[in-house]
Design a protein around this motif. Structure first.
Motif, mmCIF file in Angstrom:
data_model
loop_
_atom_site.group_PDB
_atom_site.id
_atom_site.type_symbol
_atom_site.label_atom_id
_atom_site.label_comp_id
_atom_site.label_asym_id
_atom_site.label_seq_id
_atom_site.Cartn_x
_atom_site.Cartn_y
_atom_site.Cartn_z
ATOM 1 N N PRO A 86 42.594 48.247 40.740
ATOM 2 C CA PRO A 86 43.256 46.377 41.625
ATOM 3 C C PRO A 86 44.767 45.977 40.444
ATOM 4 N N HIS A 87 45.312 45.181 40.947
ATOM 5 C CA HIS A 87 46.556 44.411 39.907
ATOM 6 C C HIS A 87 46.213 44.487 38.528
ATOM 7 N N GLN A 88 46.278 44.038 37.755
ATOM 8 C CA GLN A 88 46.218 43.696 35.984
ATOM 9 C C GLN A 88 45.800 42.036 36.611
ATOM 10 N N ASP A 89 46.575 41.274 37.755
ATOM 11 C CA ASP A 89 46.036 40.417 37.199
ATOM 12 C C ASP A 89 44.899 39.771 38.449
ATOM 13 N N LEU A 90 44.114 40.498 39.107
ATOM 14 C CA LEU A 90 43.521 40.559 40.173
ATOM 15 C C LEU A 90 41.962 41.374 39.189
ATOM 16 N N LYS A 91 40.986 39.655 39.469
ATOM 17 C CA LYS A 91 39.977 40.391 38.830
ATOM 18 C C LYS A 91 39.029 40.989 40.573
ATOM 19 N N GLN A 92 38.108 42.069 39.765
ATOM 20 C CA GLN A 92 37.341 42.805 40.590
ATOM 21 C C GLN A 92 36.576 42.565 40.656
ATOM 22 N N PRO A 93 35.741 41.532 42.067
ATOM 23 C CA PRO A 93 34.147 40.823 41.249
ATOM 24 C C PRO A 93 32.786 42.345 41.518
ATOM 25 N N ALA A 94 31.652 41.534 40.945
ATOM 26 C CA ALA A 94 31.017 42.219 41.541
ATOM 27 C C ALA A 94 30.110 43.523 42.534
ATOM 28 N N TRP A 95 29.929 42.154 42.938
ATOM 29 C CA TRP A 95 29.351 42.491 44.873
ATOM 30 C C TRP A 95 30.841 43.872 45.594
ATOM 31 N N LYS A 96 32.208 44.429 44.519
ATOM 32 C CA LYS A 96 33.020 45.246 45.570
ATOM 33 C C LYS A 96 33.104 46.052 44.101
ATOM 34 N N PRO A 97 32.600 47.290 43.437
ATOM 35 C CA PRO A 97 32.355 47.947 42.738
ATOM 36 C C PRO A 97 33.267 49.367 43.368
#
Length: 620
Positions: free
Chosen positions: A298-309
């Protein structure tokens, strides 16, 4: 100690009171011992107590079972309750949050100056299938002392407004919630109950092979074991959103056996060093099979949540299913009102690329008469009104439960009527059913099947006579099943009234109360000499005004005097909860079809015998 959840140890005990699996976490235990020394540095206290061995814990668990009357106990103080025991606290929560005494049984009645060193608390107890899962979270040593003082005070229960109560003590312990989640996750694994929530899409020309794709690739309704969540799909995939099977599926738990290797792998991924991270078994399977790399991070500004590895790639679509279960007790009596309740959940499957936000207004809240509601951690509820509630969520992979709720049955019970049963002789009875199906229910609601079963667990049926006005009848040695609406004959857009009179004969009733009242059929095989069973005490209290009946209901014994209804309804929810697919918004905007379906199934849907005695809740 920092807030959050850490697990000191966990044990799995079978129904023979033998530990079949255990795991201790030294890193967390070191934190506990350090906190214990800090708490007692000014007191003359010995070294911190060590965790018990498996044999010691199994012995303590067996002693508690004998002392409390059952594995759980009922958390009620009785005359046999001992000071310091769970039942002495007189709180039902002790059925789930228990304590174990590590002192020897012969010394239990002796005073102990350092009693908190012999108490293991709090232990989260979860029973699933043939196993008891015990989870010991990390808590402050002061909280253990408070519990010991609470379990030794002379008064009973918790006074209103009192500072020190078990409820207030547990409420301030965030680790309890995490330990409950861990216990339930292990319970699902050892029982093989790890299937994803059901998401149903009606087959229609507009969706082409979507229905076959869902049932074949996902296996959502018939799959006995889980498969991995959708991993990163390569651009060369022949089928978008396909699942990884292979090695991941082979690791799925098998019912009837305890896979210790699977449990160890699950702990290594889900609870590294005793700290719960991701308890989703499907996510762990996917990470094990595909690694942690992402083809398109994902884009650096977007934080990937733990529930979506993993990020999904492929054909995009968004699926919603409302699944409701109706529980009812129908009495057909003026003095006892009927009880009908609905337990529902919104299941979702979002096959969307990237990390999109999904929002939609949930309509029908006022009509549904919502009593309670809870959401998945990925959901936010920024605004709500009397009849509308906006939900915003960033969906995880695979099928998940977006929301759970308790509601009233807005359309009324789908099966109404009465059931009468009386004995014309000791071995012959007459019965009458009169039921109405789908009264007030209109299209698109459709009842796919409906059966009514009369159980006779303690009598053998030798003859049966009766013809219903609709449907067919199937009999077994211990039951009569009336299939009012059979499979393949749905009831839609209209109601149905049906009657079913008949007689039934049983094999001669054997003498059950001769001599000392021994009865092999009534014995559950769990009693032990000189052991107080709390459950038996409660049953005796409830049945003290229900004397045994020899002629009127000899086959029921006033415990099975009912008929059970089973059915399935599709097309819409009975609580009037709904989702308008046109109001669903996806950001960033993408052209993704949104599908919605609903189904309703019966839970404990009981028709009590109008001529017999039945339990009911007293009005306050």
């Amino acid at each position: 100690m920092p807030s959050g959840c850490s697990i000191r140890a966990l044990w799995i005990i079978n129904n023979h009171e033998t530990i079949v699996f255990s795991r201790k976490f030294p890193v967390v235990e070191k934190r506990w011992r350090s906190a214990f020394k800090t708490e007692n540095e000014n007191n003359d206290v010995s070294d911190p107590p060590r965790l018990p061995t498996d044999q010691q814990l199994a012995t303590a668990f067996a002693q508690r079972r004998r002392r409390e009357g059952s594995s759980r106990g009922y958390g009620l103080r009785v005359s046999q309750s001992k000071k310091g025991s769970d039942s002495w606290i007189d709180d039902p929560i002790t059925r789930h949050i228990i304590s174990l005494s590590l002192s020897q049984e012969e010394h239990e009645n002796e005073s102990n100056e350092n009693e908190e060193t012999n108490i293991l608390w709090p232990i989260v107890l979860h029973t699933k299938a043939l196993y008891h899962i015990l989870v010991l979270p990390l808590v402050e040593p002061k909280e253990v002392k408070d519990f010991v003082n609470l379990s030794n005070r002379s008064d009973c229960g918790s006074a209103v407004g009192e500072d020190l109560s078990l409820s207030s003590l547990l409420l301030n312990m965030s680790s309890i919630t995490g330990a409950l989640m861990v216990a339930h996750a292990f319970g699902d694994i050892v029982s093989g109950d790890t299937a994803e929530p059901e998401v149903v899409v009606a087959a229609s020309p507009s969706v082409g092979g979507l229905f076959d794709s869902l049932t074949g690739s996902i296996g959502i309704s018939s799959r006995p074991r889980p498969v991995a969540a959708a991993p990163v799909a390569s651009s060369s995939s022949s089928q978008s959103g396909s699942f990884t099977t292979g090695a991941a599926a082979s690791d799925a738990p098998k019912a009837g056996m305890l896979d210790k290797d699977l449990l160890r792998n699950f702990i290594a991924s889900a609870l590294p060093f005793g700290t719960p991270l991701d308890l989703s078994l499907s996510n762990i399977f996917a990470m094990k099979a595909n690694g942690f790399s992402s083809a398109e991070p994902p884009h650096q500004d977007l934080k990937q949540p733990a529930w979506k590895p993993y990020l999904y790639r492929g054909k995009q679509r968004l699926l919603f299913t409302i699944h409701e279960t109706i529980n009812a007790a129908m009495y057909d009596r003026d003095e006892i009102p009927d009880s009908v309740s609905v337990a529902g959940q919104i299941n979702c499957r979002a096959e969307l690329e990237g990390l999109p936000d999904v929002s939609f207004p949930l309509a029908g809240l006022s009509k549904a008469r919502i009593e309670s509601i809870s959401f998945h951690p990925c959901a936010q509820v920024p605004a709500h009104g009397i009849d509308k509630q906006n939900i915003v969520f960033q969906p995880p992979l695979g099928n998940f439960v977006l929301m759970r709720y308790q509601a009233g049955c807005g359309l009324g019970p789908p099966v109404k009527g009465f059931y009468q049963l009386s004995m014309v002789s000791e071995d012959e009875g007459a019965f009458l059913f009169k039921v109405g199906l789908m009264e007030g229910y209109k299209s698109p609601l459709s009842m796919e099947f409906c059966t009514i079963t009369m159980p006779f667990p303690r009598r053998k049926i030798v003859a049966f006579d009766g013809t219903p006005s609709a449907g067919t009848v199937v009999t077994t040695e211990h039951s009569v099943e009336w299939r009012v609406v059979g499979s393949g004959r749905s009831l839609s857009g209209k109601s149905l009234e049906a009657t079913f009179p008949g007689t039934i004969k049983f094999s001669p009733l054997k003498s059950r109360r001769s001599g000392g009242g021994d009865d092999d059929e009534e014995s559950d095989g769990e009693g032990t000499e000189n052991v107080v069973n709390v459950e038996e005490v409660l049953v005796q209290k409830m049945n003290k005004d229900l004397p045994a009946v020899e002629m009127e209901e000899p086959f029921c014994w006033q415990a099975y005097d009912y008929a059970k209804v089973s059915f399935k309804i599709v097309g819409a929810s009975v609580s009037r909860m709904s989702i308008d697919t046109k109001s669903v918004n996806i950001y960033p905007t993408t052209k993704s079809p949104v599908e919605f379906s609903a189904q309703v199934t019966s839970g404990d849907y009981i028709l009590w015998n109008t001529l017999g005695k039945a339990p009911s809740a007293a009005a306050v």
